[in-house]
Design a protein around this motif. Structure first.
Motif, PDB file in Angstrom:
ATOM      1  N   ASP A  94      19.925   0.879 -14.137  1.00  0.00           N
ATOM      2  CA  ASP A  94      20.567  -0.439 -14.098  1.00  0.00           C
ATOM      3  C   ASP A  94      20.406  -1.079 -12.721  1.00  0.00           C
ATOM      4  N   SER A  95      20.570  -0.288 -11.662  1.00  0.00           N
ATOM      5  CA  SER A  95      20.409  -0.815 -10.306  1.00  0.00           C
ATOM      6  C   SER A  95      18.976  -1.271 -10.063  1.00  0.00           C
ATOM      7  N   TYR A  96      18.005  -0.522 -10.559  1.00  0.00           N
ATOM      8  CA  TYR A  96      16.604  -0.907 -10.400  1.00  0.00           C
ATOM      9  C   TYR A  96      16.318  -2.230 -11.108  1.00  0.00           C
TER      10      TYR A  96
ATOM     11  N   VAL B 257      25.763  -7.817  -5.808  1.00  0.00           N
ATOM     12  CA  VAL B 257      25.663  -8.160  -7.221  1.00  0.00           C
ATOM     13  C   VAL B 257      26.238  -6.994  -8.008  1.00  0.00           C
ATOM     14  N   GLN B 258      27.209  -7.249  -8.853  1.00  0.00           N
ATOM     15  CA  GLN B 258      27.813  -6.244  -9.722  1.00  0.00           C
ATOM     16  C   GLN B 258      28.220  -4.984  -8.952  1.00  0.00           C
TER      17      GLN B 258
ATOM     18  N   ILE C 162      13.355  -5.477  -1.267  1.00  0.00           N
ATOM     19  CA  ILE C 162      14.778  -5.419  -1.546  1.00  0.00           C
ATOM     20  C   ILE C 162      15.136  -3.936  -1.571  1.00  0.00           C
ATOM     21  N   THR C 163      16.221  -3.567  -0.894  1.00  0.00           N
ATOM     22  CA  THR C 163      16.630  -2.169  -0.822  1.00  0.00           C
ATOM     23  C   THR C 163      18.074  -2.034  -1.298  1.00  0.00           C
ATOM     24  N   TRP C 164      18.407  -0.850  -1.766  1.00  0.00           N
ATOM     25  CA  TRP C 164      19.751  -0.528  -2.221  1.00  0.00           C
ATOM     26  C   TRP C 164      19.893   0.983  -2.224  1.00  0.00           C
ATOM     27  N   PHE C 165      21.093   1.486  -2.443  1.00  0.00           N
ATOM     28  CA  PHE C 165      21.347   2.921  -2.488  1.00  0.00           C
ATOM     29  C   PHE C 165      21.629   3.343  -3.918  1.00  0.00           C
ATOM     30  N   ASN C 166      21.022   4.464  -4.332  1.00  0.00           N
ATOM     31  CA  ASN C 166      21.203   4.962  -5.689  1.00  0.00           C
ATOM     32  C   ASN C 166      22.471   5.814  -5.789  1.00  0.00           C
ATOM     33  N   SER C 167      22.669   6.470  -6.901  1.00  0.00           N
ATOM     34  CA  SER C 167      23.890   7.246  -7.136  1.00  0.00           C
ATOM     35  C   SER C 167      23.991   8.473  -6.238  1.00  0.00           C
ATOM     36  N   LYS C 168      22.893   8.900  -5.651  1.00  0.00           N
ATOM     37  CA  LYS C 168      22.894  10.048  -4.739  1.00  0.00           C
ATOM     38  C   LYS C 168      22.875   9.600  -3.278  1.00  0.00           C
TER      39      LYS C 168
END
Length: 103
Positions: free
Chosen positions: A32-34, A64-65, A84-90
């Protein structure tokens, strides 16, 4: 005796399946994040990006969300490197990048 054996089997199955179910949930959250990141990268490029030659890179964050995304633009020769960068569940950094031509 049969009831005790049935309860033991049920507890064993729950113990084995719990980590698998948690892992599937984390994978779904990362997917979902991707998808959100891909949509936001396209939106940032279409709505806010003008193909002028900046003197330095552009870097800003937005949410966002309940996720924080970082949008970065690096000028290169006759193109831009946009990420664009973000952090995953880990808590590992994920990145989605594209090259964009100038003018």
């Amino acid at each position: 005796m049969d009831l005790l054996l049935s309860i033991s089997c049920l507890i064993l199955m729950i113990t084995i399946l719990t980590p698998f179910i948690i892992n599937v949930g984390e994978l779904q959250e990362d997917l979902d994040s991707y998808l959100i990141a891909q949509e936001q990268l396209n939106r940032q490029l279409l709505d806010h990006f003008t193909p002028t030659k900046p003197e330095h890179h552009i870097d800003y964050s937005f949410g966002v969300q309940n996720k924080t995304f970082n949008f970065k633009v690096y000028p290169l020769n006759h193109k831009y490197f946009v990420c664009i960068t973000w952090f995953n569940s880990k808590d590992e950094e994920e990145r989605l990048c594209r090259y964009v031509p100038t003018g």
